[in-house]
Write a protein that holds these residues in place. Structure first.
Motif, PDB file in Angstrom:
ATOM      1  N   ILE A 184       0.835  -1.201   0.000  1.00  0.00           N
ATOM      2  CA  ILE A 184       0.000   0.000   0.000  1.00  0.00           C
ATOM      3  C   ILE A 184       0.872   1.255   0.000  1.00  0.00           C
ATOM      4  O   ILE A 184       0.585   2.226  -0.697  1.00  0.00           O
ATOM      5  CB  ILE A 184      -0.976  -0.017   1.198  1.00  0.00           C
ATOM      6  CG1 ILE A 184      -2.001  -1.143   1.007  1.00  0.00           C
ATOM      7  CG2 ILE A 184      -1.685   1.324   1.348  1.00  0.00           C
ATOM      8  CD1 ILE A 184      -2.892  -1.378   2.205  1.00  0.00           C
ATOM      9  N   GLY A 185       1.960   1.240   0.773  1.00  0.00           N
ATOM     10  CA  GLY A 185       2.889   2.377   0.785  1.00  0.00           C
ATOM     11  C   GLY A 185       3.511   2.613  -0.578  1.00  0.00           C
ATOM     12  O   GLY A 185       3.638   3.757  -1.034  1.00  0.00           O
ATOM     13  N   LEU A 186       3.912   1.529  -1.242  1.00  0.00           N
ATOM     14  CA  LEU A 186       4.476   1.655  -2.590  1.00  0.00           C
ATOM     15  C   LEU A 186       3.440   2.178  -3.576  1.00  0.00           C
ATOM     16  O   LEU A 186       3.759   2.964  -4.465  1.00  0.00           O
ATOM     17  CB  LEU A 186       5.039   0.315  -3.062  1.00  0.00           C
ATOM     18  CG  LEU A 186       6.314  -0.152  -2.354  1.00  0.00           C
ATOM     19  CD1 LEU A 186       6.659  -1.587  -2.764  1.00  0.00           C
ATOM     20  CD2 LEU A 186       7.467   0.785  -2.660  1.00  0.00           C
ATOM     21  N   THR A 187       2.201   1.736  -3.393  1.00  0.00           N
ATOM     22  CA  THR A 187       1.121   2.228  -4.247  1.00  0.00           C
ATOM     23  C   THR A 187       0.942   3.732  -4.063  1.00  0.00           C
ATOM     24  O   THR A 187       0.772   4.476  -5.037  1.00  0.00           O
ATOM     25  CB  THR A 187      -0.195   1.489  -3.934  1.00  0.00           C
ATOM     26  OG1 THR A 187       0.001   0.083  -4.123  1.00  0.00           O
ATOM     27  CG2 THR A 187      -1.337   1.981  -4.800  1.00  0.00           C
ATOM     28  N   ALA A 188       0.993   4.179  -2.809  1.00  0.00           N
ATOM     29  CA  ALA A 188       0.870   5.615  -2.534  1.00  0.00           C
ATOM     30  C   ALA A 188       2.007   6.392  -3.188  1.00  0.00           C
ATOM     31  O   ALA A 188       1.780   7.460  -3.773  1.00  0.00           O
ATOM     32  CB  ALA A 188       0.860   5.854  -1.027  1.00  0.00           C
ATOM     33  N   MET A 189       3.211   5.857  -3.092  1.00  0.00           N
ATOM     34  CA  MET A 189       4.349   6.524  -3.727  1.00  0.00           C
ATOM     35  C   MET A 189       4.165   6.580  -5.242  1.00  0.00           C
ATOM     36  O   MET A 189       4.478   7.588  -5.873  1.00  0.00           O
ATOM     37  CB  MET A 189       5.649   5.793  -3.382  1.00  0.00           C
ATOM     38  CG  MET A 189       5.981   5.823  -1.902  1.00  0.00           C
ATOM     39  SD  MET A 189       6.177   7.481  -1.275  1.00  0.00           S
ATOM     40  CE  MET A 189       7.765   7.848  -1.937  1.00  0.00           C
ATOM     41  N   ALA A 190       3.637   5.496  -5.817  1.00  0.00           N
ATOM     42  CA  ALA A 190       3.394   5.470  -7.267  1.00  0.00           C
ATOM     43  C   ALA A 190       2.356   6.523  -7.657  1.00  0.00           C
ATOM     44  O   ALA A 190       2.501   7.189  -8.688  1.00  0.00           O
ATOM     45  CB  ALA A 190       2.937   4.074  -7.694  1.00  0.00           C
ATOM     46  N   TRP A 227       3.271   9.487 -10.109  1.00  0.00           N
ATOM     47  CA  TRP A 227       2.477   9.634 -11.331  1.00  0.00           C
ATOM     48  C   TRP A 227       1.901  11.048 -11.425  1.00  0.00           C
ATOM     49  O   TRP A 227       1.920  11.670 -12.493  1.00  0.00           O
ATOM     50  CB  TRP A 227       1.366   8.593 -11.386  1.00  0.00           C
ATOM     51  CG  TRP A 227       0.534   8.722 -12.615  1.00  0.00           C
ATOM     52  CD1 TRP A 227      -0.737   9.203 -12.700  1.00  0.00           C
ATOM     53  CD2 TRP A 227       0.924   8.402 -13.953  1.00  0.00           C
ATOM     54  NE1 TRP A 227      -1.169   9.198 -14.002  1.00  0.00           N
ATOM     55  CE2 TRP A 227      -0.169   8.706 -14.795  1.00  0.00           C
ATOM     56  CE3 TRP A 227       2.082   7.895 -14.509  1.00  0.00           C
ATOM     57  CZ2 TRP A 227      -0.114   8.510 -16.157  1.00  0.00           C
ATOM     58  CZ3 TRP A 227       2.122   7.698 -15.884  1.00  0.00           C
ATOM     59  CH2 TRP A 227       1.032   8.006 -16.686  1.00  0.00           C
ATOM     60  N   GLY A 228       1.402  11.565 -10.310  1.00  0.00           N
ATOM     61  CA  GLY A 228       0.863  12.923 -10.309  1.00  0.00           C
ATOM     62  C   GLY A 228       1.907  13.956 -10.678  1.00  0.00           C
ATOM     63  O   GLY A 228       1.624  14.897 -11.432  1.00  0.00           O
ATOM     64  N   VAL A 229       3.116  13.780 -10.185  1.00  0.00           N
ATOM     65  CA  VAL A 229       4.205  14.708 -10.518  1.00  0.00           C
ATOM     66  C   VAL A 229       4.549  14.615 -12.002  1.00  0.00           C
ATOM     67  O   VAL A 229       4.742  15.633 -12.673  1.00  0.00           O
ATOM     68  CB  VAL A 229       5.445  14.436  -9.635  1.00  0.00           C
ATOM     69  CG1 VAL A 229       6.646  15.216 -10.129  1.00  0.00           C
ATOM     70  CG2 VAL A 229       5.146  14.782  -8.182  1.00  0.00           C
ATOM     71  N   VAL A 230       4.601  13.404 -12.523  1.00  0.00           N
ATOM     72  CA  VAL A 230       4.909  13.217 -13.949  1.00  0.00           C
ATOM     73  C   VAL A 230       3.835  13.882 -14.805  1.00  0.00           C
ATOM     74  O   VAL A 230       4.149  14.617 -15.754  1.00  0.00           O
ATOM     75  CB  VAL A 230       5.045  11.716 -14.301  1.00  0.00           C
ATOM     76  CG1 VAL A 230       5.076  11.494 -15.805  1.00  0.00           C
ATOM     77  CG2 VAL A 230       6.282  11.121 -13.635  1.00  0.00           C
ATOM     78  N   VAL A 231       2.572  13.659 -14.460  1.00  0.00           N
ATOM     79  CA  VAL A 231       1.470  14.273 -15.214  1.00  0.00           C
ATOM     80  C   VAL A 231       1.569  15.798 -15.146  1.00  0.00           C
ATOM     81  O   VAL A 231       1.388  16.485 -16.158  1.00  0.00           O
ATOM     82  CB  VAL A 231       0.098  13.777 -14.671  1.00  0.00           C
ATOM     83  CG1 VAL A 231      -1.049  14.601 -15.238  1.00  0.00           C
ATOM     84  CG2 VAL A 231      -0.097  12.302 -14.982  1.00  0.00           C
ATOM     85  N   ALA A 232       1.888  16.328 -13.972  1.00  0.00           N
ATOM     86  CA  ALA A 232       2.001  17.780 -13.811  1.00  0.00           C
ATOM     87  C   ALA A 232       3.161  18.343 -14.633  1.00  0.00           C
ATOM     88  O   ALA A 232       3.014  19.373 -15.292  1.00  0.00           O
ATOM     89  CB  ALA A 232       2.179  18.130 -12.336  1.00  0.00           C
ATOM     90  N   VAL A 233       4.290  17.673 -14.597  1.00  0.00           N
ATOM     91  CA  VAL A 233       5.456  18.153 -15.356  1.00  0.00           C
ATOM     92  C   VAL A 233       5.171  18.107 -16.857  1.00  0.00           C
ATOM     93  O   VAL A 233       5.475  19.063 -17.586  1.00  0.00           O
ATOM     94  CB  VAL A 233       6.723  17.340 -14.999  1.00  0.00           C
ATOM     95  CG1 VAL A 233       7.854  17.637 -15.961  1.00  0.00           C
ATOM     96  CG2 VAL A 233       7.152  17.639 -13.570  1.00  0.00           C
ATOM     97  N   VAL A 234       4.573  17.032 -17.326  1.00  0.00           N
ATOM     98  CA  VAL A 234       4.247  16.922 -18.755  1.00  0.00           C
ATOM     99  C   VAL A 234       3.253  18.022 -19.145  1.00  0.00           C
ATOM    100  O   VAL A 234       3.416  18.682 -20.173  1.00  0.00           O
ATOM    101  CB  VAL A 234       3.696  15.519 -19.090  1.00  0.00           C
ATOM    102  CG1 VAL A 234       3.088  15.479 -20.486  1.00  0.00           C
ATOM    103  CG2 VAL A 234       4.793  14.471 -18.954  1.00  0.00           C
ATOM    104  N   GLY A 235       2.231  18.227 -18.327  1.00  0.00           N
ATOM    105  CA  GLY A 235       1.258  19.277 -18.610  1.00  0.00           C
ATOM    106  C   GLY A 235       1.898  20.653 -18.620  1.00  0.00           C
ATOM    107  O   GLY A 235       1.599  21.485 -19.482  1.00  0.00           O
ATOM    108  N   PHE A 236       2.802  20.892 -17.674  1.00  0.00           N
ATOM    109  CA  PHE A 236       3.498  22.175 -17.621  1.00  0.00           C
ATOM    110  C   PHE A 236       4.360  22.382 -18.865  1.00  0.00           C
ATOM    111  O   PHE A 236       4.344  23.448 -19.472  1.00  0.00           O
ATOM    112  CB  PHE A 236       4.355  22.257 -16.359  1.00  0.00           C
ATOM    113  CG  PHE A 236       5.203  23.479 -16.296  1.00  0.00           C
ATOM    114  CD1 PHE A 236       4.637  24.710 -15.995  1.00  0.00           C
ATOM    115  CD2 PHE A 236       6.559  23.417 -16.555  1.00  0.00           C
ATOM    116  CE1 PHE A 236       5.418  25.856 -15.939  1.00  0.00           C
ATOM    117  CE2 PHE A 236       7.351  24.553 -16.505  1.00  0.00           C
ATOM    118  CZ  PHE A 236       6.779  25.775 -16.196  1.00  0.00           C
ATOM    119  N   LEU A 259      -4.552  12.194  -2.525  1.00  0.00           N
ATOM    120  CA  LEU A 259      -4.833  10.767  -2.602  1.00  0.00           C
ATOM    121  C   LEU A 259      -3.648   9.951  -2.084  1.00  0.00           C
ATOM    122  O   LEU A 259      -3.818   9.010  -1.299  1.00  0.00           O
ATOM    123  CB  LEU A 259      -5.171  10.365  -4.038  1.00  0.00           C
ATOM    124  CG  LEU A 259      -5.458   8.879  -4.276  1.00  0.00           C
ATOM    125  CD1 LEU A 259      -6.635   8.414  -3.431  1.00  0.00           C
ATOM    126  CD2 LEU A 259      -5.711   8.625  -5.746  1.00  0.00           C
ATOM    127  N   GLY A 260      -2.454  10.323  -2.502  1.00  0.00           N
ATOM    128  CA  GLY A 260      -1.264   9.614  -2.034  1.00  0.00           C
ATOM    129  C   GLY A 260      -1.098   9.692  -0.527  1.00  0.00           C
ATOM    130  O   GLY A 260      -0.762   8.698   0.126  1.00  0.00           O
TER     131      GLY A 260
END
Length: 108
Positions: free
Chosen positions: A12-18, A22-31, A61-62
């Motif tokens: 569950i901890g690894l899932t939270a980190m993922a 993922w949110g950071v990657v989506v934000a960077v790509v969008g930026f 969520l994380g």
């Protein structure tokens, strides 16, 4: 049983980190997309606002999933020290989540 709970907590901890990564990657790509497109300043502001809202949602969520992992881990090792550590972690993450959620609502 304890080992199983520790494994579940780790997954569950690894899932939270993922989720957070993922949110950071989506934000960077969008930026990067918005910077490359070079829209008007008003559109860039709107796009950045949407990116921040989305990133904030992923972070919230994380954090919630990390709290769940910590609770399960404490159930696996219910020492007084673990309970105190869990309580402090939950308080800090709840504090962060509250203000992050407040900021997201203000952006809307």
């Amino acid at each position: 049983m304890r080992e199983i709970l520790e494994i579940i907590s780790s997954v569950i901890g690894l899932t939270a980190m993922a989720i957070i990564i993922w949110g950071v990657v989506v934000a960077v790509v969008g930026f990067l997309k918005s910077e490359i497109a070079r829209n008007t300043p008003e559109n860039n502001f709107k796009t950045r606002k949407e990116i921040r809202q989305n990133l904030g949602g992923y972070l919230l969520l994380g954090l919630e999933v990390l709290i769940a992992a910590d609770i399960i881990e404490t159930v696996a090792n219910p020492t007084t020290q673990e309970v105190l550590i869990l309580a402090s972690i939950v308080v800090m993450r709840t504090f962060i989540s509250y203000f992050l959620d407040k900021e997201i609502k203000e952006l809307k």
